[in-house]
Enzyme design. Structure first.
Site, PDB file in Angstrom:
ATOM      1  N   CYS A 157      80.259 -47.298  28.747  1.00  0.00           N
ATOM      2  CA  CYS A 157      80.958 -46.687  27.604  1.00  0.00           C
ATOM      3  C   CYS A 157      82.033 -47.666  27.128  1.00  0.00           C
ATOM      4  O   CYS A 157      82.311 -48.673  27.795  1.00  0.00           O
ATOM      5  CB  CYS A 157      81.607 -45.382  28.039  1.00  0.00           C
ATOM      6  SG  CYS A 157      82.851 -45.674  29.329  1.00  0.00           S
ATOM      7  N   HIS A 201      90.934 -45.206  35.028  1.00  0.00           N
ATOM      8  CA  HIS A 201      91.111 -43.773  35.295  1.00  0.00           C
ATOM      9  C   HIS A 201      92.529 -43.290  35.028  1.00  0.00           C
ATOM     10  O   HIS A 201      92.773 -42.093  35.010  1.00  0.00           O
ATOM     11  CB  HIS A 201      90.742 -43.462  36.753  1.00  0.00           C
ATOM     12  CG  HIS A 201      89.395 -44.009  37.119  1.00  0.00           C
ATOM     13  ND1 HIS A 201      89.230 -45.145  37.862  1.00  0.00           N
ATOM     14  CD2 HIS A 201      88.158 -43.580  36.801  1.00  0.00           C
ATOM     15  CE1 HIS A 201      87.939 -45.393  38.003  1.00  0.00           C
ATOM     16  NE2 HIS A 201      87.262 -44.470  37.359  1.00  0.00           N
ATOM     17  N   HIS A 234      90.008 -36.914  42.561  1.00  0.00           N
ATOM     18  CA  HIS A 234      89.546 -37.991  41.681  1.00  0.00           C
ATOM     19  C   HIS A 234      90.779 -38.709  41.095  1.00  0.00           C
ATOM     20  O   HIS A 234      91.757 -38.057  40.730  1.00  0.00           O
ATOM     21  CB  HIS A 234      88.677 -37.419  40.554  1.00  0.00           C
ATOM     22  CG  HIS A 234      87.993 -38.481  39.749  1.00  0.00           C
ATOM     23  ND1 HIS A 234      88.613 -39.138  38.703  1.00  0.00           N
ATOM     24  CD2 HIS A 234      86.763 -39.023  39.855  1.00  0.00           C
ATOM     25  CE1 HIS A 234      87.770 -40.030  38.200  1.00  0.00           C
ATOM     26  NE2 HIS A 234      86.643 -39.975  38.877  1.00  0.00           N
ATOM     27  N   GLU A 245      91.441 -39.935  38.263  1.00  0.00           N
ATOM     28  CA  GLU A 245      91.879 -39.467  36.930  1.00  0.00           C
ATOM     29  C   GLU A 245      92.732 -38.213  37.073  1.00  0.00           C
ATOM     30  O   GLU A 245      93.734 -38.042  36.352  1.00  0.00           O
ATOM     31  CB  GLU A 245      90.664 -39.180  36.033  1.00  0.00           C
ATOM     32  CG  GLU A 245      91.093 -38.682  34.657  1.00  0.00           C
ATOM     33  CD  GLU A 245      89.923 -38.289  33.769  1.00  0.00           C
ATOM     34  OE1 GLU A 245      88.861 -38.932  33.829  1.00  0.00           O
ATOM     35  OE2 GLU A 245      90.086 -37.325  32.994  1.00  0.00           O
ATOM     36  N   SER A 281      82.221 -40.085  39.121  1.00  0.00           N
ATOM     37  CA  SER A 281      82.169 -38.675  38.723  1.00  0.00           C
ATOM     38  C   SER A 281      81.096 -38.496  37.655  1.00  0.00           C
ATOM     39  O   SER A 281      80.267 -37.579  37.707  1.00  0.00           O
ATOM     40  CB  SER A 281      83.545 -38.257  38.184  1.00  0.00           C
ATOM     41  OG  SER A 281      83.461 -37.042  37.492  1.00  0.00           O
TER      42      SER A 281
HETATM   43  S1  SF4 Z   1      86.959 -41.328  29.625  1.00  0.00           S
HETATM   44 FE1  SF4 Z   1      85.865 -42.563  31.171  1.00  0.00          FE
HETATM   45  S2  SF4 Z   1      83.705 -42.223  30.717  1.00  0.00           S
HETATM   46 FE2  SF4 Z   1      84.836 -41.528  28.925  1.00  0.00          FE
HETATM   47  S3  SF4 Z   1      84.927 -43.259  27.490  1.00  0.00           S
HETATM   48 FE3  SF4 Z   1      86.761 -43.366  28.779  1.00  0.00          FE
HETATM   49  S4  SF4 Z   1      86.222 -44.666  30.529  1.00  0.00           S
HETATM   50 FE4  SF4 Z   1      84.310 -44.017  29.540  1.00  0.00          FE
END
Ligand code: SF4
Length: 324
Positions: A31, A93, A143, A145, A243
């Site tokens: 991503c 994260h 996690h 995040e 995740s």
């Molecule tokens: S929140 Fe995580 S999975 Fe979503 S765009 Fe950002 S880095 Fe990628």
């Protein structure tokens, strides 16, 4: 003659291989937030030279971490492992405010590679808390995040839930002003069920105007939902610690499509693919495409593969680079 003989041998072995249709999910893999975070480490290496310290896995994929290590990145668990005055990249994260202030106190030069979509959730919980609302964070305990998001507001100002049972057990009055936020990589369907349960129990509930679950998670889960009904089994290429990858496995299994999470071809349980004629294949937001190619090549060596890409196609999202 030797060449012709070996070519004929190859063709006849291909002809003997069983057929397999592989439905390749689109989108899959990296991503924009992952690309940005990896670029931040590489740009820091270019700008300052090795070693560059990185707190925790920059993204949740071992092969990405190993590739960056080979270029001179040094991964640490905590900031006190970095020498005084060194440059430390903080992972995609996100981190708590305490980590940032600790780094400042230690005189470290910090480059924050937090994904802008995680930073959006940080700002939301800060705003809710400043408005005097209790925050309910929907996410998975432990996690990074979640630790980073909880660490944006005073300790005790937020409760973490990951199931309806957790919501039922919240020691909060039904009319208490409340706000919710969601981990960016949570399951879209489960989050909807949990938000509905919060709405049913609390009378003064607010939430984000647009979903906290990021576009990459949403699109990859949607692609799995498209492929799963046509597939006898699903392979998700990704790491245990991701995740995003684990949610893709759950989405497939929830649709009664047996799914395996594999980091590469060596981890495939071939016995579980006995009799499979149509296989779904996808990868997590932190998985390099080369890992998917390695898995595909393993299938090509065992099957006569017919490949079909299924889904909404590539994404165009891109974020501004991290300043290094
Ligand atoms: S929140 Fe995580 S999975 Fe979503 S765009 Fe950002 S880095 Fe990628």
């Amino acid at each position: 003659l030797n060449l012709i003989t070996s070519d004929l041998a190859m063709r006849s072995s291909e002809a003997l291989s069983p057929p397999l249709t592989i439905l390749l999910a689109a989108p899959r893999g990296f991503c924009a937030g992952v690309v940005r975070a990896i670029d931040a480490v590489e740009n820091a290496l270019d700008a300052y030279g090795a070693p560059i310290y990185v707190r925790r896995a920059i993204v949740h994929n071992h092969s990405v971490v190993r590739a960056l290590e080979a270029k001179g990145a040094h991964f640490i668990e905590e900031l006190d492992e970095a020498p005084e005055g060194s440059t430390v990249v903080l992972s995609a994260h996100g981190v708590s405010r305490t980590v940032v202030s600790e780094g400042r106190r230690m005189g470290l030069s910090m480059i924050d590679a937090v994904c802008p979509l995680v930073a959006k959730v940080h700002r939301e919980v800060q705003r809710y808390s400043a408005e005097g609302r209790d925050v309910v964070l929907i996410g998975h305990a432990g996690h990074p995040e979640i630790l980073g998001t909880l660490g944006q507001i005073p300790q005790g100002a937020a409760s973490l839930v990951s199931s309806v049972a957790d919501i039922d057990a919240l020691p909060i009055a039904a009319d208490q002003p409340l706000a919710y936020a969601v981990q960016t990589t949570f399951s879209v369907e489960e989050a909807e069920a949990l938000v509905a349960a919060l709405g049913a129990r609390f009378s003064d509930l607010v939430g984000p105007s647009s979903s906290d679950i990021c576009y990459a998670t949403t699109n990859r889960q949607r692609a799995v939902r498209t492929i799963a009904p046509r597939s006898d089994a699903m392979i998700v290429v990704g790491d245990d610690m991701s995740s995003n990858a684990n949610r893709l496995v759950e989405v497939a299994r929830a649709m009664e499509c047996p799914a395996q999470l594999v980091s590469g071809p060596e981890a495939i349980d071939w016995d579980r693919l006995d009799g499979v004629e149509v296989l779904g294949l996808t990868s997590a937001a932190s998985t390099p495409e080369r890992n998917v190619e390695a898995v595909l090549s393993a299938f090509h060596s065992r099957f006569r593969v017919e490949l079909e890409e299924v889904g909404a196609g590539d994404e165009r999202a891109a974020f501004r680079p991290v300043l290094v």
